[in-house]
Design a protein around this motif. Sequence first.
Motif, PDB file in Angstrom:
ATOM      1  N   ASP A  21      23.516 -57.846 -44.881  1.00 60.91           N
ATOM      2  CA  ASP A  21      22.842 -56.714 -44.257  1.00 60.91           C
ATOM      3  C   ASP A  21      22.336 -55.820 -45.375  1.00 60.91           C
ATOM      4  N   LEU A  22      21.033 -55.817 -45.592  1.00 57.99           N
ATOM      5  CA  LEU A  22      20.463 -54.997 -46.663  1.00 57.99           C
ATOM      6  C   LEU A  22      20.248 -53.578 -46.144  1.00 57.99           C
ATOM      7  N   ASP A  23      21.053 -52.669 -46.657  1.00 56.13           N
ATOM      8  CA  ASP A  23      21.015 -51.275 -46.206  1.00 56.13           C
ATOM      9  C   ASP A  23      20.471 -50.385 -47.311  1.00 56.13           C
ATOM     10  N   HIS A  64      18.017 -58.100 -42.403  1.00 57.57           N
ATOM     11  CA  HIS A  64      19.171 -58.993 -42.324  1.00 57.57           C
ATOM     12  C   HIS A  64      18.782 -60.353 -42.890  1.00 57.57           C
ATOM     13  N   ARG A 102      29.782 -57.626 -42.817  1.00 58.54           N
ATOM     14  CA  ARG A 102      29.434 -58.210 -41.523  1.00 58.54           C
ATOM     15  C   ARG A 102      30.042 -59.599 -41.357  1.00 58.54           C
TER      16      ARG A 102
HETATM   17 MN    MN Z   1      21.852 -52.566 -41.842  1.00 58.53          MN
END
Ligand code: MN
Length: 344
Positions: free
Chosen positions: A169-171, A210, A262
């Motif tokens: 998950d690239l935040d 994602h 995740r």
């Molecule tokens: Mn995210």
Amino acid sequence: MQRASNGLGSHNAKRKRSAAGLARVDRATPIRRPRGKAAKQQRQQVGNVPITHPERVIDPGSGLTKLDIARYYERIAPVLLPHLEDRPVSLVRLPEGLGGEQFFQKHMDKDRIPEVKLLDPQLDPGHLPLILIESTTALVGAAQMGAIELHTWNAIAGSIERPDRIIFDLDPDPALPWARVLEAAELTKTLLDELGVKSFAKTSGGRGLHIVVPLRRLHDWDTAKAFSQAVSAHLAATIPTLFSAKMGPQNRVGKVFVDYLRNNRGSTTVSAFSLRARPGLPVSVPVSWNELVEIKQSDHWNLRNIHERLADQTEDPWCEYEKSRQSLRKAIALLEKSRQKGKG
Ligand code: MN
Ligand code: ATP
């Protein structure tokens, strides 16, 4: 994958008209709960599911209503349901709409949704049964219950101890330009490629992206998580100006946090083709690596414009997904070797 958009043009036009009209009415007057005859008139069916409060505005910015959401899920079902098959799902319910109270529901005690399947409670000991939504009726029924988002596990119920995918998950730091998010995604893919691992991208419908790695069901949760953590750590160690492997906004200032968390047993991520409970009701959408560069933001697609994409699409961007299921064995060894070298 184009089936969802067949022959529904007139339905779409009708929906748009009603959404616009009702939005005007609702902004001018507070929500009233009609009784008696008026209440009956406002009852609507979507498929065979009666929708209560169909006119309720869920997203005040766009005027989209509960009925729009139920119809969205009916129409998107052919492309969404394959992503939900045998996969425990959590519902993000906002019965009063955006800004109202939000419920994250992983378990259910009895069949409150038509055709919902409740799993063996032993899959998640100490809790009520996990949920499966595997039919159009169950999807619309979830929408009737106020569900906007559907989040799924990284494993199917039939093989719950062997995840069949991992998700990065690239935040990004919200202040980071989108181009940097794309750069981070490309670099993550490059590392995975070098490790011999195939990956697929989807918009989150929120702010980030994602990256999904389809697995053969060989590894346990600890192995899948250790690998994803090692990838995140490797990126942060190699390109510390762009990547962070630490949670928390203070650790990703000017950077992208590659969230590997995740990949715990029981963790969930929004499903492809789920709506997001955010302004405009964006959709999480699978994209090919080639087209990713053309996307301007993660909420590029939403309830209103997703059908155009599906109609225009000549090929499913994830058509290679099933044949790409893979073992992580070699990649784990390669990463470990490079970690050892880095130390020495
Ligand atoms: Mn995210
Ligand atoms: P963005 O691109 O904006 O980061 P996203 O989908 O990656 O979008 P969020 O919407 O913040 O990020 O996702 C929150 C994560 O936490 C999801 O994995 C979701 O399944 C999970 N989650 C959300 N609410 C709860 C909750 N109450 N309990 C447990 N898990 C939750």
